[in-house]
Motif scaffolding. Structure first.
Motif, PDB file in Angstrom:
ATOM      1  N   ALA A 176       0.840  -1.196   0.000  1.00 41.10           N
ATOM      2  CA  ALA A 176       0.000   0.000   0.000  1.00 41.10           C
ATOM      3  C   ALA A 176       0.874   1.245   0.000  1.00 41.10           C
ATOM      4  O   ALA A 176       0.608   2.217  -0.711  1.00 41.10           O
ATOM      5  N   SER A 177       1.961   1.189   0.773  1.00 44.39           N
ATOM      6  CA  SER A 177       2.798   2.386   0.901  1.00 44.39           C
ATOM      7  C   SER A 177       3.530   2.701  -0.397  1.00 44.39           C
ATOM      8  O   SER A 177       3.979   3.810  -0.606  1.00 44.39           O
ATOM      9  N   VAL A 178       3.641   1.712  -1.279  1.00 41.92           N
ATOM     10  CA  VAL A 178       4.348   1.975  -2.534  1.00 41.92           C
ATOM     11  C   VAL A 178       3.399   2.006  -3.725  1.00 41.92           C
ATOM     12  O   VAL A 178       3.811   1.866  -4.857  1.00 41.92           O
ATOM     13  N   GLY A 179       2.110   2.175  -3.467  1.00 44.32           N
ATOM     14  CA  GLY A 179       1.238   2.491  -4.589  1.00 44.32           C
ATOM     15  C   GLY A 179       0.148   1.494  -4.906  1.00 44.32           C
ATOM     16  O   GLY A 179      -0.713   1.784  -5.728  1.00 44.32           O
ATOM     17  N   ALA A 180       0.155   0.308  -4.293  1.00 46.32           N
ATOM     18  CA  ALA A 180      -0.921  -0.647  -4.564  1.00 46.32           C
ATOM     19  C   ALA A 180      -2.130  -0.269  -3.710  1.00 46.32           C
ATOM     20  O   ALA A 180      -2.234  -0.669  -2.565  1.00 46.32           O
ATOM     21  N   LYS A 181      -3.019   0.544  -4.289  1.00 44.51           N
ATOM     22  CA  LYS A 181      -4.084   1.153  -3.487  1.00 44.51           C
ATOM     23  C   LYS A 181      -5.306   0.256  -3.382  1.00 44.51           C
ATOM     24  O   LYS A 181      -6.387   0.585  -3.841  1.00 44.51           O
ATOM     25  N   VAL A 182      -5.153  -0.907  -2.814  1.00 42.44           N
ATOM     26  CA  VAL A 182      -6.291  -1.811  -2.657  1.00 42.44           C
ATOM     27  C   VAL A 182      -7.004  -1.531  -1.352  1.00 42.44           C
ATOM     28  O   VAL A 182      -8.225  -1.453  -1.294  1.00 42.44           O
ATOM     29  N   LEU A 183      -6.251  -1.390  -0.299  1.00 43.80           N
ATOM     30  CA  LEU A 183      -6.826  -1.114   1.019  1.00 43.80           C
ATOM     31  C   LEU A 183      -6.175   0.148   1.585  1.00 43.80           C
ATOM     32  O   LEU A 183      -4.994   0.409   1.348  1.00 43.80           O
ATOM     33  N   GLN A 184      -6.955   0.880   2.353  1.00 45.10           N
ATOM     34  CA  GLN A 184      -6.402   2.042   3.013  1.00 45.10           C
ATOM     35  C   GLN A 184      -5.375   1.592   4.063  1.00 45.10           C
ATOM     36  O   GLN A 184      -5.620   0.643   4.815  1.00 45.10           O
ATOM     37  N   THR A 185      -4.230   2.241   4.092  1.00 45.30           N
ATOM     38  CA  THR A 185      -3.136   1.817   4.971  1.00 45.30           C
ATOM     39  C   THR A 185      -3.574   1.672   6.425  1.00 45.30           C
ATOM     40  O   THR A 185      -3.255   0.685   7.095  1.00 45.30           O
ATOM     41  N   ARG A 186      -4.336   2.685   6.907  1.00 41.05           N
ATOM     42  CA  ARG A 186      -4.735   2.629   8.323  1.00 41.05           C
ATOM     43  C   ARG A 186      -5.552   1.389   8.633  1.00 41.05           C
ATOM     44  O   ARG A 186      -5.489   0.850   9.741  1.00 41.05           O
ATOM     45  N   SER A 187      -6.362   0.954   7.657  1.00 39.36           N
ATOM     46  CA  SER A 187      -7.196  -0.224   7.920  1.00 39.36           C
ATOM     47  C   SER A 187      -6.324  -1.471   8.066  1.00 39.36           C
ATOM     48  O   SER A 187      -6.623  -2.354   8.868  1.00 39.36           O
ATOM     49  N   VAL A 188      -5.233  -1.538   7.304  1.00 41.31           N
ATOM     50  CA  VAL A 188      -4.344  -2.702   7.407  1.00 41.31           C
ATOM     51  C   VAL A 188      -3.598  -2.671   8.738  1.00 41.31           C
ATOM     52  O   VAL A 188      -3.429  -3.697   9.407  1.00 41.31           O
ATOM     53  N   GLU A 189      -3.141  -1.481   9.123  1.00 37.29           N
ATOM     54  CA  GLU A 189      -2.468  -1.351  10.422  1.00 37.29           C
ATOM     55  C   GLU A 189      -3.369  -1.826  11.548  1.00 37.29           C
ATOM     56  O   GLU A 189      -2.954  -2.564  12.447  1.00 37.29           O
ATOM     57  N   LEU A 190      -4.640  -1.379  11.468  1.00 37.20           N
ATOM     58  CA  LEU A 190      -5.582  -1.761  12.519  1.00 37.20           C
ATOM     59  C   LEU A 190      -5.857  -3.270  12.489  1.00 37.20           C
ATOM     60  O   LEU A 190      -5.913  -3.919  13.541  1.00 37.20           O
ATOM     61  N   ALA A 191      -5.980  -3.824  11.282  1.00 31.76           N
ATOM     62  CA  ALA A 191      -6.215  -5.267  11.154  1.00 31.76           C
ATOM     63  C   ALA A 191      -5.051  -6.047  11.747  1.00 31.76           C
ATOM     64  O   ALA A 191      -5.242  -7.049  12.435  1.00 31.76           O
TER      65      ALA A 191
END
Lengths: 406, 406
Positions: B204-219
């Motif tokens: 996500a941090s390098v451009g694969a915009k599938v999921l919002q970064t914060r949602s992955v962090e929380l998951a």
């Protein structure tokens, strides 16, 4: 310094340019030293859009969820007006229906206001902050969103004014007040300075759609002084007030007309106890609002004819209901006429003056206008006539009661 | 029987026809015996419309009122989905952010979720009622509406899944999963069955915009199993899970690219303690996210050159900041280049394997692609190259790491 409530309808809130205009008016009242609460409608067209979504989703939608959807319109304009006021240097915040809260019944989509908590919002207003309150919405037991039904924002405004003990409630609309009659029909119609709650109610009930009826009822009950005025010009509006405030009473305050009725005559109804109940009971169950009723004396046959009016849109439903109840009622046939109009004269002055109805009958008779039905209340006389005479009848009566502007 | 959370984005909620499609998918899960909570976004375009109103009202709008305005979009779709589910015979109700409530910080317009009360909504779900929950919104202390920032609905869904102890959180999007790289560039890219939280974050941090970064962090923090899948077809998606669940680890999971960076070289910065702080301090204060940083060894002159990248949209602001701080930093001049791309290879497998970076450098070098900067993390290697080589670099690396589908 006074505390006032200002209410703006959907036309006044349609887009940021108009919201700026609203904010300017609010700012003027704040700069005059007033504490102000503003009650707003959704942008014109927005509620229709949201209602359309609900209908498309399901014709028989859950009214609790419908309320969640349609309440969003006023939420948006509340936030936007608060932002716009702040941008003009006026401290402001929005108070949503559930935040105040405005307590209502749980009759979703047509809830009644039960009360409103005024502690925090009152303190904010005393600090000089404008309170922006979405009209139309409230909160029922169980923490569910409610709405008051279409046009409910006028009622919200009056309820807020009552709860906040406001000196007056200014309702801004696209007309600049209440007139003696429709100026499109009578160019010499005059704007009234004051009108009593009772007169406003009767005028509203016969077609003068300036204020929502429930809002006037609530204003009367809570003795809230309401002013109807234009959001597009600066002329003073019409005050809707208690009878005590109207010093110089006219005999007649206004002439109204309503083309939205249809006449039904039920021929040869048995003239015996219970027959009227058999006739109107099923209509009431079907939610048809029966208005004028005329029952003649019985014929020799022991039968009578009953004539009444219903809203024109309810005519097909009414005929359907009567058809199904034909055996119970025992009538022979139905005659209908939807080319009718109801003309009404309204005025608290008629309580103490005889001859008001007589003046009406003579004026109409002198122009060859036949009266098909009559109803009266303490401060109103209504007659049913052929629709084609509507404008003529309104003009004749406006002159006959001395209402024409000099 | 399991408890699951399903999340649908704005494209899936755009209009009643699509909402019916969503309702059908929800119904299928209910009929499979699951307890379901659905988290929804506003209709596609609606949030932009509401944000546009706020900006038009005032460029410097009060974020508390902004939140009141924009939260309306998800409120509408929540009510509409509840209505649509009911029309299909599935018991459902909407639970707005303030009704649950979902507690958040008071950082209006970019609030963080602190927790969620699950008592009443959990009981309703146990009774078989689908809970429809608007994404993106919450409630701060003081009873004010908050929103989580754009894309926050993914985060809402994960937070709801964590609070409700859901077995998984299905995020429906317009792609059907996470791929080894962009299939538009590499037709032989493969959909991944599983990807770890860490890999998803790096991707996500390098451009694969599938999921919002914060949602992955929380998951990752809450150990919520997330599935990314398409709302427009029925193929299984990609699971984003804990490393333990990924049995057969690839060396490299995916190749990503990002064209949204710009390169700045600060020439002749004095090579002394504090000079880097003087350089990056003002950028941090201006909220510029500095990404790759390269500092060469000092010249004989006692000066050094520092190269770094910033988001391309922040380039003008960055140059402005550096210009104002020129005296403090003491550099001689700036060189900028926004024709650059960042190419990254990501995989938890590289922790235990040497030579990953070397493979990358050789593969790129063999095609004459010059590397302008390098950064590495535990599970990622990123290089900065000339933008024109983006597609070539992605294809070369996809092959070099054995990711091409058979």
């Amino acid at each position: 310094m006074a505390r006032i409530v200002m209410k703006f309808g959907g036309t006044s809130m349609a887009g940021i340019e108009r919201i700026r205009n609203v904010a300017s008016r609010v700012k003027r009242e704040v700069e005059a030293g007033n504490e102000v609460a503003v009650v707003v409608s959704a942008m014109a067209g927005e509620t229709d859009r949201l209602v359309g979504f609900c209908r498309e989703a399901s014709p028989l939608h859950d009214p609790r969820e419908y309320d969640v959807v349609v309440a969003a319109g006023e939420q948006v304009t509340s936030g936007l007006l608060a932002i716009t006021l702040q941008a003009m240097g006026v401290p402001a915040r929005s108070w949503l229906g559930w935040q105040l809260p405005i307590h209502t019944s749980d009759a979703h989509s047509s809830a009644r206001i039960l009360g409103m908590e005024t502690g925090p919002v009152g303190e904010a207003m005393t600090r000089g902050e404008v309170a922006v309150i979405p009209g139309f919405q409230g909160l029922a037991d169980g923490n569910r969103v409610t709405t008051l039904g279409r046009g409910g924002s006028d009622t919200s405004a009056v309820a807020v004014a009552a709860a906040l003990k406001a000196e007056r409630c200014d309702i801004y609309t696209d007309v600049d007040g209440v007139y003696t009659t429709d100026p499109r029909i009578v160019p010499r119609a005059r704007k009234l300075e004051r009108v009593t709650y009772e007169e406003m109610l009767e005028l509203a009930s016969v077609g003068a759609k300036v204020l929502q009826t429930r809002s006037v009822e609530l204003a009367m009950k809570e003795k809230v002084r309401v002013q109807v005025l234009s959001s597009f010009n600066d002329t003073p509006g019409t005050f809707v007030v208690d009878e005590d405030e109207v010093v110089e009473q006219q005999l007649i305050t206004g002439v109204a007309y309503n083309r939205n009725e249809a006449k039904i005559t039920v021929v040869e109804v048995p003239d015996r106890p219970g027959s009227v109940g058999a006739l109107f009971g099923p209509l009431a169950e079907a939610n048809v609002n029966v208005d004028m009723i005329v029952q003649n004396i019985a014929h020799d046959t022991g039968n009578t004819d009953v004539t009444f009016t219903v809203p024109r849109t309810d005519l097909p439903k009414s005929l359907d209901v009567l058809d199904k109840a034909k055996a119970d009622i025992g009538y022979s046939r139905l005659i209908t006429d939807d080319n009718v109009a109801k003309i009404s004269v309204v005025g608290v002055g008629m309580r103490s003056h005889a001859g008001v109805a007589q003046t009406m009958f003579q004026a109409l008779g002198s122009r060859g206008i036949n009266i098909q039905a009559i109803t009266t209340s303490e401060i109103k006389v209504s007659v049913l006539i052929a629709e084609e005479y509507t404008e003529l009848a309104v003009r004749v009566l406006h002159t006959a009661y001395g209402l024409d502007a000099a």
